[in-house]
Design a protein around this motif. Sequence first.
Motif, PDB file in Angstrom:
ATOM      1  N   GLY A  24       2.667  42.049 -15.453  1.00 58.72           N
ATOM      2  CA  GLY A  24       2.984  42.043 -16.878  1.00 58.72           C
ATOM      3  C   GLY A  24       1.845  41.335 -17.391  1.00 58.72           C
ATOM      4  N   ARG A  25       1.048  40.118 -16.767  1.00 58.90           N
ATOM      5  CA  ARG A  25       0.115  39.470 -17.103  1.00 58.90           C
ATOM      6  C   ARG A  25      -1.132  40.257 -17.389  1.00 58.90           C
ATOM      7  NH1 ARG A  25      -3.930  35.653 -14.282  1.00 58.90           N
ATOM      8  NH2 ARG A  25      -4.902  34.857 -16.262  1.00 58.90           N
ATOM      9  N   ILE A  26      -1.824  40.133 -18.369  1.00 56.55           N
ATOM     10  CA  ILE A  26      -3.179  40.882 -18.540  1.00 56.55           C
ATOM     11  C   ILE A  26      -4.205  40.108 -18.028  1.00 56.55           C
ATOM     12  CG2 ILE A  26      -4.915  41.856 -20.462  1.00 56.55           C
ATOM     13  CD1 ILE A  26      -2.639  42.493 -22.161  1.00 56.55           C
ATOM     14  N   TRP A  27      -4.883  40.730 -17.075  1.00 59.38           N
ATOM     15  CA  TRP A  27      -6.106  40.010 -16.395  1.00 59.38           C
ATOM     16  C   TRP A  27      -7.445  40.672 -17.091  1.00 59.38           C
ATOM     17  CZ3 TRP A  27      -7.145  36.733 -12.337  1.00 59.38           C
ATOM     18  CH2 TRP A  27      -5.942  36.280 -11.725  1.00 59.38           C
ATOM     19  N   THR A  28      -8.345  40.039 -17.809  1.00 64.11           N
ATOM     20  CA  THR A  28      -9.419  40.406 -18.287  1.00 64.11           C
ATOM     21  C   THR A  28     -10.243  40.673 -17.518  1.00 64.11           C
ATOM     22  OG1 THR A  28     -10.569  38.461 -18.484  1.00 64.11           O
ATOM     23  CG2 THR A  28      -8.897  38.711 -20.576  1.00 64.11           C
ATOM     24  N   TYR A  29     -11.098  41.903 -17.915  1.00 65.18           N
ATOM     25  CA  TYR A  29     -12.094  42.476 -17.114  1.00 65.18           C
ATOM     26  C   TYR A  29     -13.066  41.256 -16.474  1.00 65.18           C
ATOM     27  CZ  TYR A  29     -10.856  47.228 -18.762  1.00 65.18           C
ATOM     28  OH  TYR A  29     -10.243  48.020 -18.882  1.00 65.18           O
ATOM     29  N   GLU A  30     -13.409  40.397 -17.561  1.00 67.27           N
ATOM     30  CA  GLU A  30     -14.352  39.162 -16.835  1.00 67.27           C
ATOM     31  C   GLU A  30     -13.735  38.470 -16.065  1.00 67.27           C
ATOM     32  OE1 GLU A  30     -13.435  40.195 -20.116  1.00 67.27           O
ATOM     33  OE2 GLU A  30     -15.166  40.220 -21.380  1.00 67.27           O
ATOM     34  N   ARG A  31     -12.659  37.948 -16.156  1.00 68.71           N
ATOM     35  CA  ARG A  31     -11.999  37.145 -15.062  1.00 68.71           C
ATOM     36  C   ARG A  31     -11.599  37.769 -13.738  1.00 68.71           C
ATOM     37  NH1 ARG A  31      -6.700  33.141 -15.323  1.00 68.71           N
ATOM     38  NH2 ARG A  31      -6.976  32.296 -13.320  1.00 68.71           N
ATOM     39  N   LEU A  32     -11.145  39.026 -13.735  1.00 73.08           N
ATOM     40  CA  LEU A  32     -10.865  39.822 -12.600  1.00 73.08           C
ATOM     41  C   LEU A  32     -12.334  39.976 -11.961  1.00 73.08           C
ATOM     42  CD1 LEU A  32      -8.470  41.011 -11.354  1.00 73.08           C
ATOM     43  CD2 LEU A  32      -9.067  43.053 -12.391  1.00 73.08           C
ATOM     44  N   HIS A  33     -13.365  40.205 -12.596  1.00 72.82           N
ATOM     45  CA  HIS A  33     -14.651  40.717 -12.074  1.00 72.82           C
ATOM     46  C   HIS A  33     -15.182  39.397 -11.415  1.00 72.82           C
ATOM     47  CE1 HIS A  33     -18.326  42.816 -11.399  1.00 72.82           C
ATOM     48  NE2 HIS A  33     -17.865  43.842 -11.781  1.00 72.82           N
ATOM     49  N   GLU A  55      -9.455  46.689  -3.475  1.00 76.96           N
ATOM     50  CA  GLU A  55      -7.895  46.969  -3.813  1.00 76.96           C
ATOM     51  C   GLU A  55      -6.913  45.964  -3.603  1.00 76.96           C
ATOM     52  OE1 GLU A  55      -8.784  51.785  -2.686  1.00 76.96           O
ATOM     53  OE2 GLU A  55      -7.454  50.478  -1.284  1.00 76.96           O
ATOM     54  N   HIS A  56      -7.141  45.225  -2.226  1.00 79.14           N
ATOM     55  CA  HIS A  56      -6.422  44.301  -1.825  1.00 79.14           C
ATOM     56  C   HIS A  56      -6.542  43.293  -2.770  1.00 79.14           C
ATOM     57  CE1 HIS A  56      -5.616  40.184   0.118  1.00 79.14           C
ATOM     58  NE2 HIS A  56      -4.652  40.816   0.830  1.00 79.14           N
ATOM     59  N   ASP A  57      -7.842  42.529  -2.979  1.00 80.10           N
ATOM     60  CA  ASP A  57      -8.195  41.421  -4.015  1.00 80.10           C
ATOM     61  C   ASP A  57      -7.386  41.666  -5.500  1.00 80.10           C
ATOM     62  OD1 ASP A  57      -8.938  40.500  -1.582  1.00 80.10           O
ATOM     63  OD2 ASP A  57     -10.983  40.411  -2.273  1.00 80.10           O
ATOM     64  N   VAL A  58      -7.854  42.857  -5.996  1.00 77.84           N
ATOM     65  CA  VAL A  58      -7.170  43.224  -7.171  1.00 77.84           C
ATOM     66  C   VAL A  58      -5.737  43.338  -7.351  1.00 77.84           C
ATOM     67  CG1 VAL A  58      -7.330  45.120  -9.139  1.00 77.84           C
ATOM     68  CG2 VAL A  58      -9.513  44.427  -8.039  1.00 77.84           C
ATOM     69  N   LEU A  59      -4.995  43.808  -6.493  1.00 79.40           N
ATOM     70  CA  LEU A  59      -3.736  44.058  -6.365  1.00 79.40           C
ATOM     71  C   LEU A  59      -3.077  42.643  -6.161  1.00 79.40           C
ATOM     72  CD1 LEU A  59      -1.626  45.854  -7.143  1.00 79.40           C
ATOM     73  CD2 LEU A  59      -1.235  46.738  -4.623  1.00 79.40           C
ATOM     74  N   THR A  60      -3.393  42.021  -5.155  1.00 79.66           N
ATOM     75  CA  THR A  60      -3.127  40.734  -5.238  1.00 79.66           C
ATOM     76  C   THR A  60      -2.757  39.667  -6.516  1.00 79.66           C
ATOM     77  OG1 THR A  60      -3.885  40.675  -2.948  1.00 79.66           O
ATOM     78  CG2 THR A  60      -3.179  38.422  -3.754  1.00 79.66           C
ATOM     79  N   ARG A  61      -4.039  39.817  -7.239  1.00 81.43           N
ATOM     80  CA  ARG A  61      -3.982  39.198  -8.466  1.00 81.43           C
ATOM     81  C   ARG A  61      -2.958  39.756  -9.441  1.00 81.43           C
ATOM     82  NH1 ARG A  61      -8.147  38.142  -5.506  1.00 81.43           N
ATOM     83  NH2 ARG A  61      -9.159  36.287  -5.782  1.00 81.43           N
ATOM     84  N   LEU A  62      -2.957  41.002  -9.701  1.00 81.51           N
ATOM     85  CA  LEU A  62      -2.193  41.610 -10.577  1.00 81.51           C
ATOM     86  C   LEU A  62      -0.489  41.483 -10.142  1.00 81.51           C
ATOM     87  CD1 LEU A  62      -3.769  45.178 -10.963  1.00 81.51           C
ATOM     88  CD2 LEU A  62      -3.847  43.150 -12.409  1.00 81.51           C
ATOM     89  N   LEU A  63      -0.147  41.668  -8.700  1.00 85.64           N
ATOM     90  CA  LEU A  63       0.961  41.130  -8.307  1.00 85.64           C
ATOM     91  C   LEU A  63       1.541  39.860  -8.482  1.00 85.64           C
ATOM     92  CD1 LEU A  63       3.375  43.008  -6.968  1.00 85.64           C
ATOM     93  CD2 LEU A  63       2.505  42.403  -4.750  1.00 85.64           C
ATOM     94  N   GLY A  64       0.655  38.878  -8.595  1.00 87.88           N
ATOM     95  CA  GLY A  64       0.773  37.538  -8.721  1.00 87.88           C
ATOM     96  C   GLY A  64       1.520  37.156  -9.764  1.00 87.88           C
ATOM     97  N   ALA A  65       1.269  38.208 -11.018  1.00 82.78           N
ATOM     98  CA  ALA A  65       1.568  37.921 -12.412  1.00 82.78           C
ATOM     99  C   ALA A  65       1.881  39.223 -12.978  1.00 82.78           C
ATOM    100  CB  ALA A  65       0.709  37.147 -12.982  1.00 82.78           C
ATOM    101  N   VAL A 101     -10.008  45.305 -22.886  1.00 90.17           N
ATOM    102  CA  VAL A 101      -9.358  43.933 -22.814  1.00 90.17           C
ATOM    103  C   VAL A 101      -9.128  43.671 -21.137  1.00 90.17           C
ATOM    104  CG1 VAL A 101      -7.421  42.417 -23.073  1.00 90.17           C
ATOM    105  CG2 VAL A 101      -8.184  43.825 -24.772  1.00 90.17           C
ATOM    106  N   GLY A 102      -8.265  44.420 -20.545  1.00 93.96           N
ATOM    107  CA  GLY A 102      -8.136  44.419 -19.001  1.00 93.96           C
ATOM    108  C   GLY A 102      -7.245  45.070 -18.359  1.00 93.96           C
ATOM    109  N   LEU A 103      -6.655  44.697 -17.416  1.00 87.45           N
ATOM    110  CA  LEU A 103      -5.431  45.208 -16.509  1.00 87.45           C
ATOM    111  C   LEU A 103      -4.102  44.336 -16.622  1.00 87.45           C
ATOM    112  CD1 LEU A 103      -7.733  45.916 -13.371  1.00 87.45           C
ATOM    113  CD2 LEU A 103      -7.489  47.621 -15.637  1.00 87.45           C
ATOM    114  N   ARG A 104      -3.022  45.218 -16.226  1.00 89.63           N
ATOM    115  CA  ARG A 104      -1.911  44.524 -15.862  1.00 89.63           C
ATOM    116  C   ARG A 104      -1.290  45.551 -14.940  1.00 89.63           C
ATOM    117  NH1 ARG A 104       1.693  44.958 -21.514  1.00 89.63           N
ATOM    118  NH2 ARG A 104       1.258  47.139 -21.790  1.00 89.63           N
ATOM    119  N   LEU A 105      -0.146  44.859 -14.184  1.00 83.63           N
ATOM    120  CA  LEU A 105       0.662  45.748 -13.283  1.00 83.63           C
ATOM    121  C   LEU A 105       1.931  45.767 -13.892  1.00 83.63           C
ATOM    122  CD1 LEU A 105       0.868  47.011 -10.434  1.00 83.63           C
ATOM    123  CD2 LEU A 105       2.068  44.522  -9.597  1.00 83.63           C
ATOM    124  N   VAL A 106       2.407  47.008 -14.059  1.00 81.41           N
ATOM    125  CA  VAL A 106       3.900  47.061 -14.915  1.00 81.41           C
ATOM    126  C   VAL A 106       4.849  47.940 -14.006  1.00 81.41           C
ATOM    127  CG1 VAL A 106       2.903  46.981 -17.127  1.00 81.41           C
ATOM    128  CG2 VAL A 106       2.900  49.018 -16.260  1.00 81.41           C
TER     129      VAL A 106
END
Length: 176
Positions: A119-128, A107-117, A169-174
Amino acid sequence: MAATNVDGPAGGQRRVAVSLVVGIASSLAERQALAQLLGDSEALLIVASVEAARELLEATGRLPAAAGGLVDSRTAAVAAPIPELNIDPDRRMLQWLEREVPLTRLEHDVLTRLLGAPGRIWTYERLHLEVWGEEYAGRGSDVHSVVRRLRHKLNQVGAAATVDVIRGVGLRLVGR
């Protein structure tokens, strides 16, 4: 936008702007369908991921400098930072105003990436690859399990944010 020379009146040549259409589809069948749909485009690039498109466009110098990368029109209105939403990395705590809730490592690692940008879409491939440290096998259950728990924890602290899933496609924090 690219430019190309075309024959003009009286045998001369003139430069004409040509729009580059970028199609992104993860499967071969989807890329073939895109090629059929967009085959009449003068300049067409079909790739399997946003990262692949970005790499190709950067290599050719065609990536818009002002965009800082590929721009998804769905994220333009939500790309602002989400104030008061923080992560304490030492304690792995999600913080919203005066409230806190603990996060697992994933949870920490995913949210850290999403919070860093936001609105930016993180693809499943890159996030994984970045969070799990392995290639994405196409099964989203592990990612979606973490997203479900993150949404619950964001709600638990009353944060004005959520994790948005862009299907296929992936995920984003909004902000909400």
